[in-house]
Design a protein around this motif. Structure first.
Motif, PDB file in Angstrom:
ATOM      1  N   ALA A  89      20.424  51.661  15.535  1.00 40.65           N
ATOM      2  CA  ALA A  89      20.345  50.587  14.543  1.00 40.65           C
ATOM      3  C   ALA A  89      20.698  51.190  13.184  1.00 40.65           C
ATOM      4  N   LYS A  90      21.046  50.328  12.255  1.00 39.22           N
ATOM      5  CA  LYS A  90      21.378  50.803  10.909  1.00 39.22           C
ATOM      6  C   LYS A  90      20.096  51.283  10.213  1.00 39.22           C
ATOM      7  N   VAL A  91      20.165  52.502   9.666  1.00 41.19           N
ATOM      8  CA  VAL A  91      19.022  53.114   8.995  1.00 41.19           C
ATOM      9  C   VAL A  91      19.478  53.586   7.623  1.00 41.19           C
ATOM     10  N   SER A  92      18.682  53.269   6.602  1.00 41.12           N
ATOM     11  CA  SER A  92      18.987  53.784   5.267  1.00 41.12           C
ATOM     12  C   SER A  92      18.153  55.029   5.032  1.00 41.12           C
ATOM     13  N   MET A  93      18.662  55.912   4.173  1.00 39.49           N
ATOM     14  CA  MET A  93      17.968  57.163   3.882  1.00 39.49           C
ATOM     15  C   MET A  93      18.026  57.430   2.383  1.00 39.49           C
ATOM     16  N   LYS A 160      14.436  54.123   6.595  1.00 42.61           N
ATOM     17  CA  LYS A 160      14.017  52.739   6.789  1.00 42.61           C
ATOM     18  C   LYS A 160      15.072  52.009   7.607  1.00 42.61           C
ATOM     19  N   LYS A 161      14.605  51.312   8.624  1.00 44.01           N
ATOM     20  CA  LYS A 161      15.501  50.481   9.424  1.00 44.01           C
ATOM     21  C   LYS A 161      16.006  49.343   8.543  1.00 44.01           C
ATOM     22  N   ALA A 162      17.303  49.171   8.500  1.00 39.42           N
ATOM     23  CA  ALA A 162      17.899  48.119   7.674  1.00 39.42           C
ATOM     24  C   ALA A 162      17.714  46.760   8.331  1.00 39.42           C
ATOM     25  N   SER A 163      17.592  45.741   7.520  1.00 39.24           N
ATOM     26  CA  SER A 163      17.439  44.381   8.045  1.00 39.24           C
ATOM     27  C   SER A 163      18.712  43.955   8.752  1.00 39.24           C
ATOM     28  N   SER A 164      18.558  43.240   9.844  1.00 38.45           N
ATOM     29  CA  SER A 164      19.729  42.782  10.612  1.00 38.45           C
ATOM     30  C   SER A 164      20.326  41.553  10.039  1.00 38.45           C
TER      31      SER A 164
END
Length: 164
Positions: A89-93, A160-164
């Motif tokens: 899943a898309k994750v921000s760092m 943090k998992k990015a919102s879909s």
């Protein structure tokens, strides 16, 4: 058909000196100009370096602390980017904290190593599974060519998992 991205693909790109140098020039020009470079990178560990030269020195005849910090952050950041790249899943760092201890003057090339790839991978897996942000502090050690310890950094990353 879903495209799966692997950490091996990412680290092969990092280990391509020319390609990664172009990436630095485009995305992190201050690191490129000061001579910060990636050395060996794998899923578990990454080593970066910063030279002692005119563009990275301070008035006291050593490497400027900000250049040392850039190389230290990049060592852990490459590991984080690799595991984020392969996440399902898309994750921000984001770096949320940094602490540095300077032990010796850096008067030659300094090598920074972070060996916390497994912890970074686990933190990213946790944020993907729970959807909750995860903060992780990693250790980075800077040494000269003769293995004299120059600096130690503790860098806190937030995933943090990015919102879909």
């Amino acid at each position: 058909m879903a495209i799966t991205r692997s950490t091996a693909t990412f680290f092969n790109r990092v280990n391509n000196r020319f390609g990664f140098s172009l990436f630095l020039l485009y995305k992190l020009p201050s690191a490129w100009i000061s001579g910060v470079r990636a050395g060996a990178a794998s899923e578990e560990s990454c080593t970066t370096s910063v030279p002692y030269r005119w563009l990275s020195q301070n008035p006291f005849r050593s490497t400027y602390f900000a250049c040392l910090a850039m190389a230290a952050e990049m060592s852990s950041g490459i590991l984080a980017m690799g595991h984020v790249y392969a996440a399902p899943a898309k994750v921000s760092m984001l770096v949320t904290g940094m602490e540095g201890i300077f032990l010796k003057k850096a008067k030659s090339k300094t090598y920074f190593t972070c060996n916390d790839g497994a912890s970074i991978r686990d933190a990213i897996a946790q944020t993907v599974a729970t959807g909750e942000p995860v903060a992780l502090t990693v250790e980075v050690t800077g040494k000269s060519k003769d293995a004299t310890e120059i600096a130690r950094f503790r860098i806190t990353w937030s995933f943090k998992k990015a919102s879909s």
